[in-house]
Design an enzyme around this catalytic site. Structure first.
Site, PDB file in Angstrom:
ATOM      1  N   PHE A 166      68.120 -21.167  73.684  1.00  0.00           N
ATOM      2  CA  PHE A 166      67.393 -20.107  72.998  1.00  0.00           C
ATOM      3  C   PHE A 166      66.156 -19.737  73.815  1.00  0.00           C
ATOM      4  O   PHE A 166      65.316 -20.597  74.098  1.00  0.00           O
ATOM      5  CB  PHE A 166      66.982 -20.551  71.591  1.00  0.00           C
ATOM      6  CG  PHE A 166      68.152 -20.735  70.672  1.00  0.00           C
ATOM      7  CD1 PHE A 166      68.544 -19.729  69.802  1.00  0.00           C
ATOM      8  CD2 PHE A 166      68.887 -21.912  70.692  1.00  0.00           C
ATOM      9  CE1 PHE A 166      69.644 -19.892  68.965  1.00  0.00           C
ATOM     10  CE2 PHE A 166      69.993 -22.097  69.854  1.00  0.00           C
ATOM     11  CZ  PHE A 166      70.371 -21.077  69.001  1.00  0.00           C
ATOM     12  N   LYS A 167      66.084 -18.474  74.188  1.00  0.00           N
ATOM     13  CA  LYS A 167      64.913 -17.952  74.886  1.00  0.00           C
ATOM     14  C   LYS A 167      64.066 -17.199  73.873  1.00  0.00           C
ATOM     15  O   LYS A 167      64.446 -16.120  73.410  1.00  0.00           O
ATOM     16  CB  LYS A 167      65.342 -17.030  76.025  1.00  0.00           C
ATOM     17  CG  LYS A 167      64.186 -16.419  76.813  1.00  0.00           C
ATOM     18  CD  LYS A 167      64.723 -15.397  77.806  1.00  0.00           C
ATOM     19  CE  LYS A 167      63.599 -14.745  78.604  1.00  0.00           C
ATOM     20  NZ  LYS A 167      64.110 -13.673  79.501  1.00  0.00           N
ATOM     21  N   ILE A 168      62.926 -17.764  73.535  1.00  0.00           N
ATOM     22  CA  ILE A 168      62.069 -17.194  72.490  1.00  0.00           C
ATOM     23  C   ILE A 168      60.939 -16.412  73.143  1.00  0.00           C
ATOM     24  O   ILE A 168      60.159 -16.965  73.939  1.00  0.00           O
ATOM     25  CB  ILE A 168      61.508 -18.301  71.576  1.00  0.00           C
ATOM     26  CG1 ILE A 168      62.639 -19.193  71.042  1.00  0.00           C
ATOM     27  CG2 ILE A 168      60.704 -17.682  70.436  1.00  0.00           C
ATOM     28  CD1 ILE A 168      63.678 -18.482  70.214  1.00  0.00           C
TER      29      ILE A 168
END
Length: 305
Positions: A166-168
């Site tokens: 997950f790239k937040i």
């Protein structure tokens, strides 16, 4: 939690000629420069690669060239985002066939109002996962206008096991990362941040295991992660403080144009053109960027000299 992929995975810019055609030799030089920057992986065809300005044929060309030229030296993440599940899945299959290591995909959106609900988003990622046997990174970015809640992302990771990165990039990134890691547990193999690593220290403190900046200064960002990983927080803070003015200028003043401008100045590429309707940096902004870059001295500023 041990991530199979961790560290610095920058976005490769897409170089053009003066006439805005693809510069394929320049693309090879970009990739070689990034590997010399000691990156842990490279992401191609992302927003900072101007993916929204590329034809499908150009995407295919860049995919084949990039994976072939990197030749396994580092993992290659391929962005396959599209509003159409069918097209995103097709892109995923092509990426897997070419030898990609991971897929990065934004939730389906188009324009200001076309959005899928949570059922549709989950099905979107599930069908893409079925199409290609690769780990999938969800790009949670304001650009999509889609609100991905922590509880939904944790559910997505549990129900579609390939979706484990997950790239937040949303406001309050550190808080969201911390909550996601707590809610998702072992299903969250790789919590990353983005946005040129502008919130990196807070995100590392929250549990991020990777960052996805531009290709401007990953060689100077990497020591921050290395120090932090080894418990040397003061050294990490000092390394980060020394490069934060340049990161801030890139993020707030230049966007995707910064890496190209520095790479041209450093002899990596011949031209820093972007495609219309994007416009080149103003002379004043360019001057300010290069002034800060010379002070920080990233490899991209001298790689080709």
């Amino acid at each position: 939690m041990t991530a199979a992929y961790a560290g610095v995975f920058p976005i490769a810019p897409t170089p053009y000629t003066e006439s805005a055609d693809l510069d394929l030799d320049g693309m090879r030089r970009v990739l070689d420069c990034m590997i010399d920057q000691r990156v842990d992986g490279i992401c191609i065809l992302a927003n900072y690669s101007e993916q929204f300005l590329l034809t499908d044929e150009e995407r295919d060309t860049l995919l084949a060239l990039s994976v072939d030229h990197v030749a396994g030296r580092v993992p290659v993440i391929v962005t396959c985002s599209h509003y159409s599940t069918r097209i995103a899945a097709m892109r995923a299959r092509k990426a897997a066939a070419a030898g990609a290591s991971m897929l990065m995909i934004m939730p389906p959106y188009h324009g200001a109002t076309l959005r899928a609900d949570e059922k549709g988003i989950l099905e979107h990622y599930a069908r893409i996962a079925d199409a290609a046997p690769l780990p999938v990174m969800v790009q949670d970015a304001p650009l999509s206008g889609v609100n991905l809640s922590v509880s939904f992302m944790a559910r997505l990771a549990r129900e579609v096991p390939q979706v484990c990165y997950f790239k937040i990039e949303t406001p309050n990134t550190a808080a969201k990362l911390r909550a996601l890691i707590e809610a998702g547990g072992e299903a969250i193999q790789g919590p990353f941040d983005g946005e040129e690593s502008i919130t990196l220290m807070a995100d590392l403190d929250a549990g991020a295991t990777g960052t996805m900046p531009s290709a401007l200064l990953p060689d100077l960002i990497k020591p921050v992660l290395e120090h932090h990983c080894k418990g040397r927080r003061n050294e990490a803070m000092a390394a980060y403080a020394s490069i934060l003015p340049l990161i801030n200028y890139e993020n707030r003043q230049c966007g995707l144009r910064a890496a190209k401008t520095v790479m041209m100045e450093g002899g990596v590429i011949k031209c820093d053109a972007v495609r219309h309707p994007l416009e080149a940096l103003s002379p004043a902004t360019r001057k300010g960027l290069l002034e800060l870059a010379r002070e920080a001295d990233p490899l991209a500023l001298r790689w080709g000299k």
